[in-house]
Design an enzyme around this catalytic site. Structure first.
Site, mmCIF file in Angstrom:
data_model
loop_
_atom_site.group_PDB
_atom_site.id
_atom_site.type_symbol
_atom_site.label_atom_id
_atom_site.label_comp_id
_atom_site.label_asym_id
_atom_site.label_seq_id
_atom_site.Cartn_x
_atom_site.Cartn_y
_atom_site.Cartn_z
ATOM 1 N N ALA A 1 -37.743 -27.553 15.923
ATOM 2 C CA ALA A 1 -38.168 -28.518 16.936
ATOM 3 C C ALA A 1 -36.983 -28.873 17.821
ATOM 4 O O ALA A 1 -35.871 -29.054 17.332
ATOM 5 C CB ALA A 1 -38.721 -29.787 16.277
ATOM 6 N N CYS A 2 -37.242 -28.940 19.125
ATOM 7 C CA CYS A 2 -36.225 -29.412 20.069
ATOM 8 C C CYS A 2 -36.855 -30.501 20.936
ATOM 9 O O CYS A 2 -38.074 -30.657 20.934
ATOM 10 C CB CYS A 2 -35.682 -28.264 20.923
ATOM 11 S SG CYS A 2 -36.862 -27.555 22.082
#
Length: 632
Positions: free
Chosen positions: A174-175
């Site tokens: 996840a970013c």
């Protein structure tokens, strides 16, 4: 090894241009190819290709969403794809380019052979020269390759399966934006794991929600867990597993090292105590949650901190006098503003927002929050918030799954299309259709509960108490708890008091029973009773689950009997609670519970009844036979 050149370009020349270039470079390096990439965008050309680069290249990749001048690549095989394909399906794009380069090399070799033959032919022969020209023709009209597009709705191409027998890894990437790096890190981890001989399942938490969500079975089977994220990722489901947390950048650029580190972590030591068994029971209950029930509990769990903080801060304002907050500029007024106008104002919007979030992931958050705020403004209370949450979540999910945009505009969906359309739909329905009817229902329910007394109050308290004990943290328990918490926003405090007191009774009663009826419990159960006492005092009803699982026929009826009595006494005596959690530890805060004495009495009464019922229902354990006397 193939020598390749590429150009990436998108309308803005910022995000997709750079991300496509990075993906192509990284995958080419992993596959052992020499790749030069030129980026074109609003700021001009970056890292331009030289004539030597182009001449040495076996093939060209054009990952572009705008027109690109191809004249300098004449005679080279060209693979044309969008930047989105280059980012998400990088390996297939490179494989297509390499295949085109190999085909061109074979054609060039054939042309050279034909030219050599013509040189040995009779000098000046026009026929031989013409034959040479015809043989060289394929080089001039080089093939144009296109990476095969996946079928509609199909998943991205899978890599070949890893060697069997080495195990499974699970990962979450996840970013902050959840567009490129999230998926590129997932791809990098997949390659690194399979290169090490492991299968891997990667959950991506992107801008349009979680994809390929990990199941409890996959997590249970996994040898290790990798979380490559620059945003918050909930880790509770990975309890008891080897867990490596790192950044999404490291997972992308050093995937092989990340996999090695994860596999080298020591196995966590998990003691088989009551706390661990309670955690396992709660995890199993959560896994069984599905559909609307799961979504509702997600909203309630995010709302609870606001209710706890707001209720206790309001209670603190009463320390200076029940009406001291009415004098502006004083500390009581400030406390009331923080708790009542701050935390309590956010209760319903957060409830609605995270119900929608549970349904549609991040796209559901905006319509849910706005719908919940409108429910508060329309006096629809927590019932209006629940309706707004479900409406916002399902509308956002429908738009996410139905609306299709061109690949280069897909990034607009989570930040523009879904929030705009879903918020419009939810807002208009709340104002013109849902708000007034739900507000009337909420007003009638609140007036009924406030005016209820005598037999009706005792009956409701007994019902809420029994519901808290019947499944000890399951759907029935949570239904009673959610009902009581929701009423706090309408300043109705008696159901909450009954619910918390009754929820404390099962583990407290079992703890007392292990002390006064020791011969009915094993040594391990007597030891677990000490931990159950602490859990019960903290209002963790699940502390009774391990006992109920071993002997449900006797433990559950005893717990229901004691909890029903406690709930009935609390409601009948008019006890009110302003905080929805905390157990006995919240009782020390002035005015959090009133009246305090009879409230404690109701908890003690239910605890004693549960313990006595267990003494009656459970039989003494068989004593081991005494050893025969030793012979003289």
């Amino acid at each position: 090894m193939e020598k390749l050149v590429a150009i990436t370009a998108c309308p803005t020349g910022i995000a997709h241009t750079i991300m496509a270039a990075e993906a192509l470079r990284r995958v080419a390096a992993m596959k052992g190819h020499d790749l030069r990439v030129e980026t074109q965008g609003s700021e001009g050309v970056k890292t331009p290709l030289s004539d030597d680069d182009i001449a040495a290249a076996g093939a060209v990749i054009l990952a572009a969403d705008i027109q690109v001048d191809e004249s300098r690549f004449e005679g080279k095989p060209v693979t044309r794809v969008s930047t989105a394909r280059a980012i998400r399906d990088t390996e297939a794009v490179l494989d297509a380019a390499v295949a085109a380069a190999s085909g061109s090399a074979h054609a060039t070799s054939g042309s050279a052979h034909a030219t050599s033959g013509s040189a040995h032919a009779t000098s000046g022969s026009a026929h031989a020269a013409n034959g040479s020209a015809r043989a060289a023709a394929p080089v001039a009209s080089a093939p144009v390759a296109s990476a095969p597009a996946p079928a509609a709705g199909a998943a991205a191409p899978e890599l070949a399966a890893s060697p069997a027998g080495k195990g499974l890894l699970v990962a979450v990437t996840a970013c902050p934006t959840g567009i490129a790096h999230t998926f590129m890190a997932a791809e990098a981890l997949t390659r690194a794991a399979r290169a090490a001989g492991y299968e891997i399942r990667v959950e991506t938490q992107g801008s349009v929600g979680a994809k390929n969500a990990l199941t409890a079975e996959e997590i249970q089977k996994a040898d290790a867990v990798i979380v490559g994220a620059d945003t918050h990722v909930a880790l509770e489901r990975f309890a008891g597993k080897r867990l490596l947390q790192t950044s999404v950048g490291e997972a992308l650029k050093k995937a092989d090292q990340v996999v090695t580190r994860a596999l080298s972590l020591p196995e966590p030591e998990v003691a088989p105590d009551l706390g661990h068994r309670v955690a396992q029971a709660k995890a199993q209950l959560k896994e069984k949650q599905s559909g609307p029930y799961k979504h509702l509990l997600t909203g309630v769990s995010f709302m609870l901190p606001l209710v706890v903080a707001g209720g206790l801060i309001i209670a603190l304002s009463f320390v200076f006098g029940i009406e001291a907050f009415k004098e502006q500029g004083t500390l009581p007024a400030a406390l009331m503003q923080i708790g009542g106008q701050g935390a309590f104002t956010l209760m319903v919007p957060v409830l609605a927002g995270y119900i929608a979030y549970s349904i549609a992931d991040r796209p559901g958050l905006t319509p849910g929050l706005v719908g919940g705020l409108l429910a508060s403004q329309l006096n629809a209370g927590f019932l209006g918030g629940i309706v707004a949450g479900f409406l916002g979540g399902y509308v956002a999910r429908w738009i996410r799954d139905t609306v299709r945009l061109p690949a280069n505009l897909e990034g607009l969906k989570p930040v523009l299309v879904i929030p705009l359309l879903s918020t419009l739909v939810v807002g208009l329905l709340m104002i013109y259709v849902i708000g007034k009817p739900v507000s009337a229902i909420m007003t009638g329910l609140t007036d009924f509960l406030r005016g209820m007394g005598g037999t009706n109050a005792v009956a409701l308290g007994a019902l809420l108490g029994a519901m808290m004990a019947i499944d000890m943290g399951g759907p029935v328990n949570k239904a009673a708890y959610t009902f009581s918490v929701g009423l706090l926003a309408s300043s109705t405090f008696t159901p909450m008091a009954a619910t918390m007191a009754a929820g404390m009774v099962p583990p407290l009663g079992l703890a007392l029973a292990t002390v006064i009826a020791r011969n009915r419990f094993t040594a391990q159960e007597r030891e677990a009773g000490k931990a159950a006492a602490v859990l019960g005092a903290a209002f963790i009803t699940e502390g009774a689950i391990p006992f109920a699982a071993q002997d449900p026929v006797r433990v559950i009826p005893a717990a229901v009997l004691g909890s029903a009595l406690t709930g009935a006494l609390s409601m009948g005596l008019g006890c009110g609670l302003r905080a929805p959690h905390g157990g006995v530890f919240v009782l020390a805060i002035p005015n959090a519970v009133s009246p305090l004495g009879v409230y404690l009495l109701s908890i003690v009464a239910g605890t004693v009844v549960t313990a006595l019922a267990l003494m009656v229902l459970k039989r003494p354990l068989a004593q081991p036979a005494a050893p025969p006397p030793a012979r003289p």
